[in-house]
Design an enzyme around this catalytic site. Structure first.
Site, PDB file in Angstrom:
ATOM      1  N   ASP A   6     104.662  33.554  18.453  1.00 45.17           N
ATOM      2  CA  ASP A   6     104.168  34.700  17.688  1.00 45.17           C
ATOM      3  C   ASP A   6     105.115  35.898  17.889  1.00 45.17           C
ATOM      4  O   ASP A   6     105.833  35.969  18.892  1.00 45.17           O
ATOM      5  CB  ASP A   6     102.761  35.030  18.203  1.00 45.17           C
ATOM      6  CG  ASP A   6     102.176  36.260  17.548  1.00 45.17           C
ATOM      7  OD1 ASP A   6     102.419  36.475  16.344  1.00 45.17           O
ATOM      8  OD2 ASP A   6     101.482  37.013  18.252  1.00 45.17           O
ATOM      9  N   ASP A   8     104.429  39.750  17.114  1.00 46.23           N
ATOM     10  CA  ASP A   8     103.894  41.014  17.643  1.00 46.23           C
ATOM     11  C   ASP A   8     102.943  40.758  18.799  1.00 46.23           C
ATOM     12  O   ASP A   8     102.034  39.943  18.697  1.00 46.23           O
ATOM     13  CB  ASP A   8     103.201  41.791  16.523  1.00 46.23           C
ATOM     14  CG  ASP A   8     104.207  42.121  15.439  1.00 46.23           C
ATOM     15  OD1 ASP A   8     105.241  42.726  15.768  1.00 46.23           O
ATOM     16  OD2 ASP A   8     103.985  41.719  14.280  1.00 46.23           O
ATOM     17  N   ASP A 139      99.257  35.917  21.400  1.00 48.82           N
ATOM     18  CA  ASP A 139      98.371  36.805  22.160  1.00 48.82           C
ATOM     19  C   ASP A 139      96.979  36.898  21.535  1.00 48.82           C
ATOM     20  O   ASP A 139      96.077  37.473  22.141  1.00 48.82           O
ATOM     21  CB  ASP A 139      98.984  38.214  22.251  1.00 48.82           C
ATOM     22  CG  ASP A 139      99.178  38.847  20.897  1.00 48.82           C
ATOM     23  OD1 ASP A 139      99.687  38.148  19.980  1.00 48.82           O
ATOM     24  OD2 ASP A 139      98.819  40.024  20.719  1.00 48.82           O
TER      25      ASP A 139
END
Lengths: 184, 184
Positions: A6, A8, A139
């Site tokens: 991922d 960001d 996240d």
């Protein structure tokens, strides 16, 4: 291994970028930036008072916000190491609904911090379950979509996902957890 | 079925857009636009003389080119029909290396012609073999990448892919070929 990363909150430090930007405009709204360790929701707008939602959203939809995000410490070095180890690394990222600056600036960010060749490794999709991989480092506490994902989800540790059990890493400590299980 | 649809040459009429743009600048270069039926290479730059490559590339990397592409006739109606039939339709598109205008304008195009909800259905990737689906409709003769694709490739008929055998459709005639085989 085919490793999906991922962008960001894992490579680009959205939290630090938002915190810095809010320090500049927070006084105007009478609300200091939340300390990073006190962030509890995946979406930063959910951690600020409802009447500030528009101001919060205006920060990360502004031109230049995504482009200017600092790298998460250790992320750039970890990407180079994964490639050196012979893994196929792809960036798997979901754009904002407000895509105008977010999407091209995600590409600019990758080009600036990981190099032009890495841009070819980007997969931009709202639904990451459509993407094949052995592992997804993300996240976001729950990554769901239309398909049963091929990958196993390894959390990138952030204060707002600590309620979620399961494998987690930071770029200071990732090799054993990320690579031990091997391919599917 | 999970149906992946390529964007340029299938939904957005890149050929017609390029032809129109080249009509405007062709006289300056002493070269009329190639008739669409005489296009032989997937990349339009390969069908023009080598000394015009820079001019050809400048057309489709210019701001506004992707945004202004007309829809392929019947494409918008076919997307609506596929959704009405209960299929999961995703746009699976590869950006130019020169991503600056191409990428955000692909999003703008989808929003303008298929609606804001369809933007959520976009998957932007250089490697379409990473994307799960039952079928991929694509005008590119050979769609290859790092994985053995999950989808079967159905060609969207264009003059430059007629050497390739196998299933092909246009939006004037697609239902039997696209839907007959069913899911994997």
């Amino acid at each position: 291994m085919l490793i999906l990363i991922d962008q960001d909150g894992v490579l680009a430090d959205f939290e630090r970028g938002f915190h810095t930007a809010w320090q500049a405009i927070g006084p105007r709204h009478g609300h200091p930036p939340l300390p990073l360790e006190e962030r509890r929701s995946f979406h930063v707008r959910d951690d600020y008072p409802p009447h500030l939602e528009e101001a919060v959203v205006s920060v990360y939809t502004a031109p230049g916000f995504y482009r200017a995000l600092p790298p998460v410490p250790g992320a750039v070095e970890a990407m180079a190491e994964l490639l050196d180890l012979g893994h196929d690394v792809r960036i798997c990222t979901s754009p904002l609904n407000q895509y105008r600056y977010c999407v091209p600036e995600k590409y600019e960010w990758v080009e600036a911090h990981l190099g032009p060749a890495f841009v070819q490794r980007m997969v931009v999709t709202k639904d990451k379950t459509l993407v094949v991989g052995d592992v997804l480092v993300d996240d976001k506490p729950d990554v769901t979509g239309a398909c049963q994902p091929a990958w196993r989800h390894v959390l990138y540790d952030q204060p707002y996902n600590r309620h979620r059990p399961g494998a987690r890493i930071t770029w200071a400590d990732w090799r054993a957890v990320l690579l031990a299980a091997g391919p599917r």
